[in-house]
Design an enzyme around this catalytic site. Structure first.
Site, PDB file in Angstrom:
ATOM      1  N   LYS A 171     -39.708  15.231  32.821  1.00 44.60           N
ATOM      2  CA  LYS A 171     -40.234  16.307  31.957  1.00 44.60           C
ATOM      3  C   LYS A 171     -41.413  15.705  31.202  1.00 44.60           C
ATOM      4  CE  LYS A 171     -40.485  17.882  28.266  1.00 44.60           C
ATOM      5  NZ  LYS A 171     -41.811  18.003  27.608  1.00 44.60           N
ATOM      6  N   SER A 189     -42.233  10.351  19.689  1.00 47.58           N
ATOM      7  CA  SER A 189     -42.211  10.053  18.254  1.00 47.58           C
ATOM      8  C   SER A 189     -40.792   9.654  17.812  1.00 47.58           C
ATOM      9  CB  SER A 189     -42.684  11.274  17.471  1.00 47.58           C
ATOM     10  OG  SER A 189     -41.840  12.368  17.760  1.00 47.58           O
ATOM     11  N   CYS A 225     -49.375   3.992  21.036  1.00 50.02           N
ATOM     12  CA  CYS A 225     -48.250   3.463  20.270  1.00 50.02           C
ATOM     13  C   CYS A 225     -48.455   1.982  19.963  1.00 50.02           C
ATOM     14  CB  CYS A 225     -46.953   3.655  21.033  1.00 50.02           C
ATOM     15  SG  CYS A 225     -46.996   2.774  22.584  1.00 50.02           S
ATOM     16  N   GLU A 251     -46.818   6.738  10.431  1.00 52.99           N
ATOM     17  CA  GLU A 251     -47.638   6.605  11.642  1.00 52.99           C
ATOM     18  C   GLU A 251     -48.622   7.784  11.634  1.00 52.99           C
ATOM     19  OE1 GLU A 251     -45.992   7.774  15.520  1.00 52.99           O
ATOM     20  OE2 GLU A 251     -46.932   6.011  16.399  1.00 52.99           O
TER      21      GLU A 251
HETATM   22  P1  NAD Z   1     -43.297  13.890  20.735  1.00 50.70           P
HETATM   23  O1  NAD Z   1     -42.094  13.193  20.215  1.00 50.70           O
HETATM   24  O2  NAD Z   1     -43.804  15.071  19.997  1.00 50.70           O
HETATM   25  O3  NAD Z   1     -43.030  14.404  22.241  1.00 50.70           O
HETATM   26  C1  NAD Z   1     -42.515  13.543  23.231  1.00 50.70           C
HETATM   27  C2  NAD Z   1     -41.717  14.373  24.218  1.00 50.70           C
HETATM   28  O4  NAD Z   1     -40.627  14.980  23.541  1.00 50.70           O
HETATM   29  C3  NAD Z   1     -42.516  15.494  24.865  1.00 50.70           C
HETATM   30  O5  NAD Z   1     -42.190  15.559  26.231  1.00 50.70           O
HETATM   31  C4  NAD Z   1     -42.054  16.724  24.123  1.00 50.70           C
HETATM   32  O6  NAD Z   1     -42.065  17.893  24.926  1.00 50.70           O
HETATM   33  C5  NAD Z   1     -40.646  16.380  23.721  1.00 50.70           C
HETATM   34  N1  NAD Z   1     -40.257  17.005  22.457  1.00 50.70           N
HETATM   35  C6  NAD Z   1     -41.051  17.254  21.387  1.00 50.70           C
HETATM   36  N2  NAD Z   1     -40.350  17.832  20.401  1.00 50.70           N
HETATM   37  C7  NAD Z   1     -39.082  17.950  20.845  1.00 50.70           C
HETATM   38  C8  NAD Z   1     -37.881  18.469  20.277  1.00 50.70           C
HETATM   39  N3  NAD Z   1     -37.849  18.982  19.045  1.00 50.70           N
HETATM   40  N4  NAD Z   1     -36.767  18.429  21.007  1.00 50.70           N
HETATM   41  C9  NAD Z   1     -36.773  17.917  22.255  1.00 50.70           C
HETATM   42  N5  NAD Z   1     -37.880  17.411  22.845  1.00 50.70           N
HETATM   43  C10 NAD Z   1     -39.022  17.417  22.148  1.00 50.70           C
HETATM   44  O7  NAD Z   1     -44.434  12.790  20.915  1.00 50.70           O
HETATM   45  P2  NAD Z   1     -45.969  12.986  21.313  1.00 50.70           P
HETATM   46  O8  NAD Z   1     -46.679  13.600  20.150  1.00 50.70           O
HETATM   47  O9  NAD Z   1     -46.081  13.632  22.633  1.00 50.70           O
HETATM   48  O10 NAD Z   1     -46.418  11.464  21.490  1.00 50.70           O
HETATM   49  C11 NAD Z   1     -46.841  10.651  20.436  1.00 50.70           C
HETATM   50  C12 NAD Z   1     -45.724   9.787  19.894  1.00 50.70           C
HETATM   51  O11 NAD Z   1     -45.180   8.990  20.941  1.00 50.70           O
HETATM   52  C13 NAD Z   1     -46.191   8.784  18.852  1.00 50.70           C
HETATM   53  O12 NAD Z   1     -45.241   8.724  17.830  1.00 50.70           O
HETATM   54  C14 NAD Z   1     -46.265   7.464  19.599  1.00 50.70           C
HETATM   55  O13 NAD Z   1     -46.129   6.316  18.810  1.00 50.70           O
HETATM   56  C15 NAD Z   1     -45.116   7.625  20.519  1.00 50.70           C
HETATM   57  N6  NAD Z   1     -45.233   6.745  21.674  1.00 50.70           N
HETATM   58  C16 NAD Z   1     -44.420   5.649  21.716  1.00 50.70           C
HETATM   59  C17 NAD Z   1     -44.517   4.761  22.765  1.00 50.70           C
HETATM   60  C18 NAD Z   1     -43.644   3.551  22.839  1.00 50.70           C
HETATM   61  O14 NAD Z   1     -43.602   2.937  23.889  1.00 50.70           O
HETATM   62  N7  NAD Z   1     -42.929   3.188  21.799  1.00 50.70           N
HETATM   63  C19 NAD Z   1     -45.460   4.985  23.789  1.00 50.70           C
HETATM   64  C20 NAD Z   1     -46.255   6.121  23.720  1.00 50.70           C
HETATM   65  C21 NAD Z   1     -46.128   6.994  22.652  1.00 50.70           C
END
Ligand code: NAD
Length: 497
Positions: free
Chosen positions: A173, A226, A281, A383
């Site tokens: 997904k 996140s 990240c 962040e």
């Molecule tokens: P996000 O958490 O908003 O979304 C990530 C995934 O979760 C997406 O596929 C989204 O559809 C899903 N999602 C979002 N809200 C949800 C909910 N309420 N319930 C279930 N699923 C949900 O993150 P983003 O904005 O797409 O990405 C940025 C974040 O990802 C930043 O915080 C960054 O630091 C982090 N990140 C971490 C790493 C790592 O390896 N630690 C790598 C890349 C990005």
């Protein structure tokens, strides 16, 4: 607007327009297509396809699985430019940066080509008298991956190539914000000869995620995104009996000692803080500088570089930084910048002042530099995930390390110094999962594993590399003997030894 992206289930493209969301080109600030948001029923179909494909795929020799990966690698290499263009179009990062991301995903595919070696297991002949024992690594079954917007091709490729070569079937997904690149990647894997149903891709939002979490056929979940969502996925997935690794957010600090090569450190910080608009990240978002004299010098040099940093659209390869992912995120980042001075910091360069004349509707901010930042300020604690570099001034290396260790996140960090003893002390005692010495973005190569500490990772095992073999398999240990038919053995009630 030309199309609504559907799903790939059981080797078939499945159109779906029931519930959709706009996909933007953030440089233009325009909707370019739509993406379907899968219902629970669609997710169920994808899981069923993966479940049905599992028995034959589990029994496919690792060598044959690896051969598909070799062909996949070839196809990816041939189509790198097209995939990088899709990343730039929907994410906004500059083409050269998108190619860099793609390359890092490709390297995981290279690692996956070693499946026969990686899955050999362990063997002990004569573990006891005429008793042999071996441990084999068996696949889990159906596993799922949920990925963020900021690396639309690389992060999915951290997951499914390794899950699949280990013998699992997969439901991905991806982020609904920039789904096109990984859909193209998935098509290429089918073209490479992957049997139908081994990789399924459902586009969607939290409804699809909820369905993956609830379904007890999904044995394991890899999540990257996140921290609040990572924590929710970890808690819910574990409560539902799944194996879960959930990688979350970050606030990565660079510690700069007075003996560092200042110009190299400044150049490194520019790329690490502002590359990909700070939406990494592993982005460095805090420079911890030892001593006021060094801080004054570094702030002046960073400000001078920011004045000439080229900000523009991702398809223009001469640019250095692109737009933010969305209008909402641009406003959120601008909101953080607005808190800096009222909370007592010094806004040296204000990225809100930038405008990109050719693309007035794009979601652009310039790079911001905020000096005299302290813990307790929003720009330090949270962040931001944008092109904002905070400078914290400290009196000593020890004070800098204490600051870093007290932050709730522990993804990556680095030190700039010419002192080997200091660097060794830093790598030994700093509380983060990935540490650089004069390396600003210490993202592990594909044959090591990627993961943070503290609230940057929920779970035990890291992404890709050797940990991914552990995550995507379960160990079975077999103990075997072949007693002679001619010898009658007596009964023994003692524990076998
Ligand atoms: P996000 O958490 O908003 O979304 C990530 C995934 O979760 C997406 O596929 C989204 O559809 C899903 N999602 C979002 N809200 C949800 C909910 N309420 N319930 C279930 N699923 C949900 O993150 P983003 O904005 O797409 O990405 C940025 C974040 O990802 C930043 O915080 C960054 O630091 C982090 N990140 C971490 C790493 C790592 O390896 N630690 C790598 C890349 C990005």
């Amino acid at each position: 607007m030309s199309q609504t992206l559907g799903h790939i289930i059981n080797g078939e493209y499945i159109p779906d327009t029931a519930r959709c969301q706009d996909v933007f080109n953030p440089g233009l600030g325009k909707v370019i297509r739509k993406v379907a948001l899968a219902s629970a029923d669609t997710v169920d179909k994808a899981i069923t396809a993966a479940e049905n494909a599992f028995p034959a795929w589990r029994d496919t020799p690792p060598l044959k699985r690896a051969r598909i990966m070799f062909r996949f690698h070839q196809l990816l290499t041939e189509n790198a430019d097209e995939i990088a263009a899709l990343i730039s179009e929907e994410h906004g990062k500059i083409h050269h940066d998108a190619l860099g991301e793609f390359q890092r995903g490709l390297e995981v595919v290279e690692y996956a080509c070693g499946a026969p070696e990686l899955l050999k297991g362990e063997h002990s002949k004569n573990a006891g008298p005429k008793v042999d024992s071996w441990s084999e690594l068996q696949p889990l079954g159906v596993v799922a991956g949920i990925t963020p917007f900021n690396f639309p091709a690389m992060v999915p490729m951290w997951m499914f190539p390794m899950a699949i070569v280990c013998g699992n079937t997969f439901v991905l997904k991806p982020s609904e914000k920039d789904p096109s690149a990984v859909m193209r990647v998935a098509e290429l894997l089918q073209q490479a000869g992957l049997p139908d149903g081994v990789l399924n891709l459902v586009n969607g939002d939290k409804e699809a995620v909820g369905a993956l979490l609830a379904d007890n056929r999904v044995q394991a979940l890899s999540f990257v995104g996140s921290t609040p969502i990572a924590e929710y996925i970890y808690a819910t997935g574990c409560a539902n009996g799944k194996r879960v690794q959930a990688l979350g957010g970050a606030k990565n600090h660079a510690l700069i000692l007075p003996d560092a090569d200042i110009d190299n450190a400044v150049n490194a910080l520019m790329g690490a803080a502002f590359g990909s608009c700070g939406e990494r990240c592993m982005a460095i978002s805090v420079a911890v500088v030892v001593g006021d004299e060094l801080a004054d010098t570094m702030v002046a040099k960073l400000a001078a570089q920011l004045a000439t940093m080229k900000v523009g659209i991702g398809t223009d390869n001469s640019m250095e930084m692109g737009p933010l992912i969305s209008k909402e995120h641009m406003h959120k980042v601008a909101g953080y910048i607005a808190t800096a001075e009222p909370e007592g910091a010094k806004l040296v360069v204000d990225g809100r002042e930038l405008s990109v004349a050719e693309y007035p509707d794009g979601y652009f901010l310039g790079g911001s530099l905020i000096d005299k930042v302290k813990p307790g300020m929003k720009v330090y604690d949270d962040e931001i995930f944008g092109p904002v570099l905070c400078v914290v001034r400290v009196a000593s290396m020890q004070a800098g390390m204490e600051l870093i260790n007290q932050h709730e996140y522990g993804n990556g960090t680095c030190i700039f110094t010419r002192d080997g003893e200091a660097a060794r002390y830093f790598t030994d005692n700093i509380q983060a999962g990935m540490v650089g010495v004069n390396v600003p973005l210490p993202v592990p190569v594909a044959f090591h594993s990627f993961g943070g500490w503290k609230r940057s990772l929920f779970g035990d095992l890291y992404a890709y590399g050797p940990d991914s073999v552990r995550f995507y398999t379960r160990r079975k240990t077999i103990t075997q003997r072949w007693p002679s038919a001619a010898v009658r053995e007596g009964v023994s009630f003692s524990f076998p030894s």
